[in-house]
Write a protein that holds these residues in place. Sequence first.
Motif, PDB file in Angstrom:
ATOM      1  N   THR A 193       0.853  -1.197   0.000  1.00  0.00           N
ATOM      2  CA  THR A 193       0.000   0.000   0.000  1.00  0.00           C
ATOM      3  C   THR A 193       0.878   1.233   0.000  1.00  0.00           C
ATOM      4  O   THR A 193       1.766   1.360   0.842  1.00  0.00           O
ATOM      5  CB  THR A 193      -0.910   0.029   1.237  1.00  0.00           C
ATOM      6  OG1 THR A 193      -1.749  -1.128   1.215  1.00  0.00           O
ATOM      7  CG2 THR A 193      -1.783   1.286   1.244  1.00  0.00           C
ATOM      8  N   GLU A 194       0.661   2.098  -0.968  1.00  0.00           N
ATOM      9  CA  GLU A 194       1.457   3.315  -1.013  1.00  0.00           C
ATOM     10  C   GLU A 194       1.191   4.133   0.244  1.00  0.00           C
ATOM     11  O   GLU A 194       0.105   4.078   0.827  1.00  0.00           O
ATOM     12  CB  GLU A 194       1.116   4.141  -2.249  1.00  0.00           C
ATOM     13  CG  GLU A 194      -0.234   4.828  -2.187  1.00  0.00           C
ATOM     14  CD  GLU A 194      -0.427   5.849  -3.289  1.00  0.00           C
ATOM     15  OE1 GLU A 194       0.419   5.950  -4.183  1.00  0.00           O
ATOM     16  OE2 GLU A 194      -1.450   6.551  -3.250  1.00  0.00           O
ATOM     17  N   LYS A 195       2.186   4.871   0.669  1.00  0.00           N
ATOM     18  CA  LYS A 195       2.050   5.664   1.874  1.00  0.00           C
ATOM     19  C   LYS A 195       1.904   7.146   1.555  1.00  0.00           C
ATOM     20  O   LYS A 195       2.184   8.008   2.377  1.00  0.00           O
ATOM     21  CB  LYS A 195       3.230   5.416   2.793  1.00  0.00           C
ATOM     22  CG  LYS A 195       3.287   3.958   3.269  1.00  0.00           C
ATOM     23  CD  LYS A 195       4.502   3.688   4.132  1.00  0.00           C
ATOM     24  CE  LYS A 195       4.537   2.219   4.550  1.00  0.00           C
ATOM     25  NZ  LYS A 195       5.736   1.891   5.334  1.00  0.00           N
ATOM     26  N   ALA A 196       1.467   7.398   0.327  1.00  0.00           N
ATOM     27  CA  ALA A 196       1.195   8.780  -0.064  1.00  0.00           C
ATOM     28  C   ALA A 196      -0.011   9.301   0.703  1.00  0.00           C
ATOM     29  O   ALA A 196      -0.909   8.549   1.063  1.00  0.00           O
ATOM     30  CB  ALA A 196       0.935   8.849  -1.564  1.00  0.00           C
ATOM     31  N   SER A 197      -0.032  10.580   0.934  1.00  0.00           N
ATOM     32  CA  SER A 197      -1.202  11.208   1.558  1.00  0.00           C
ATOM     33  C   SER A 197      -1.303  12.633   1.059  1.00  0.00           C
ATOM     34  O   SER A 197      -0.315  13.225   0.623  1.00  0.00           O
ATOM     35  CB  SER A 197      -1.097  11.188   3.085  1.00  0.00           C
ATOM     36  OG  SER A 197       0.006  11.959   3.515  1.00  0.00           O
ATOM     37  N   VAL A 198      -2.512  13.160   1.108  1.00  0.00           N
ATOM     38  CA  VAL A 198      -2.736  14.522   0.624  1.00  0.00           C
ATOM     39  C   VAL A 198      -3.436  15.334   1.707  1.00  0.00           C
ATOM     40  O   VAL A 198      -4.142  14.782   2.562  1.00  0.00           O
ATOM     41  CB  VAL A 198      -3.598  14.521  -0.655  1.00  0.00           C
ATOM     42  CG1 VAL A 198      -2.929  13.726  -1.749  1.00  0.00           C
ATOM     43  CG2 VAL A 198      -4.996  13.974  -0.377  1.00  0.00           C
TER      44      VAL A 198
END
Length: 572
Positions: A193-198
């Motif tokens: 799971t990508e750990k990108a966040s906005v």
Amino acid sequence: MKKIKRILAAVVAATMVMATAVTSFAEESGYTITINKDDSDKAAHTYGAFQIFTGDLKEETKDGSTTKTLSNIVWGSGVNVSGDSLSSLITELNEIDGISIATDATAAQIADAISKKNMEADSTDAQKLADAFNKILVTTATATGTIGAGETSGTIENVPAGYYLIKDTADITNAQGAKTRFMLQVVSSVTVTEKASVPTITKKVQDKNDSDDNTTNWQDSADYDIGDEVPYQITGTLPSRFSDFDTYKTYTITDTLSAGLTAPAAKDIVIKVGETDVKDHFDVSITGQTITISLKSDEDLRKWTAPALTKDSTFVVTYSAVLNNNAVIGGIGNPNTVNLTYSNNPNYNGDGENDHGKTPDDTVIVFTYKTVFNKVDGEQKPLAGAGFTLYKVSSTFKLSDILINNVALDKNTSMTPENITTIMNQLDAVKKNTSTNTGFTAVPNADGTSFTFSGVDDGRYVLVESTTPAGYNTMLPLIFDVTASHKDKDDAPDAATLTDLNGNKIDGEINTMDLTIGTDDAKTLSADIVNISGTILPSTGGIGTTILYVIGGILVIGGATAILIKRKKDAE
């Protein structure tokens, strides 16, 4: 986290902030990496897997734990290690505390030095390692995969065994997404799971009922009189992976008002983080209906110390706009939208950014309404010559609160001009509408038989007939309640909506009625105001004057006749 004992483990531990998985693949068949997106990331992504090291992959499972070992290591197809590229890489790696690599080291020796460092996953050193490898990547990735906008997962397929750096290879601009941190990993087929966040941006409005003086919490909709100041609040967050960014130089709030709202002056806009005023860090401009609040060009949110920002910090913007005469009545109301443009590349540490993310618009709506009063005579025919004044009063106000010569107004009170003046003076003293509420100005139609009050909100109202057509009786003041219901966007998929509007009579009042709601888009509230003509009375009493003239004439004639008869008798 487990210490990296082998290069294989080191690769796994080196996964950077945005865990775009790198997978080891057998040379002859290849492996598949499945990448799941963070729920907040709605953008499309193109991922490239760049092979840094290749070799023989051995995978063993013991006591439920799987060990992956990469041996016979050589440079992979995804890096350029010719000339100065290799020496620059070794120089950067030697700047990581605990790593010492000779200038003539082979791929296997460099991999061994990295393994012995025992870096923890997502550590600062692991991120430095990935940054160093990123600088020697070739133009074309060893393998690529995509995740479409709005999709939740994607794959990178047919990747040979090796040690890989995975990263976004396409810009993400004006979309709700963020790039992944570089990730280093050696794995077989895996799901990550990508750990990108906005960050997020939300806008709210407060609703105030003037009649009961109650103000709501911040919500998605409200109603106001034209001329009222409408309070707004904007809340902007930071990404949950804020600490992964070396710099954060883009944070721009774009707030667009509809034509029915007059923007505030820039000086009246407040920007805070907690209790700290941070407005000096932003440029605030107002052009037409658009308010732009942008981080100044020399500012970097990662460098702030007063206050020092964390992933939990929020920016709160407050101001008031005025509902003006361009306001849409009823129907769709007067929307106000906001979005946020933000830094979305945690791998960038320069003075600017090549791409940026943008949130969807968040919308709040302000409603206002209108009432129409049609003047008719006793036969329901249009009647000209009247004039009306509308007052907003307290929700507890009653017509009996009006005193005429210290006596409460009732249905038998005479509506003389003097008493009308007394009534209006008392209503002026308690009214809730102000001189700026232009919705309380009656607008007659062309022939003066209908009167519109356009731009009023919910509350209790008293309508006074301030001018009466000649020959007609003045009506008693009319009292009624306007009520409205809204559905917030949490319960409606697109935006807040006006769900109910009514003009209601008030039980126990001497002159009250229900208003009729129209089928037009404005949902106009209307009522017929009836005037009865005055009674024409005889000038001296019940039998009139004509008969008096007749009787008088008879008496005169009779008297003259009696005199003549008497004179004749006297002569004889």
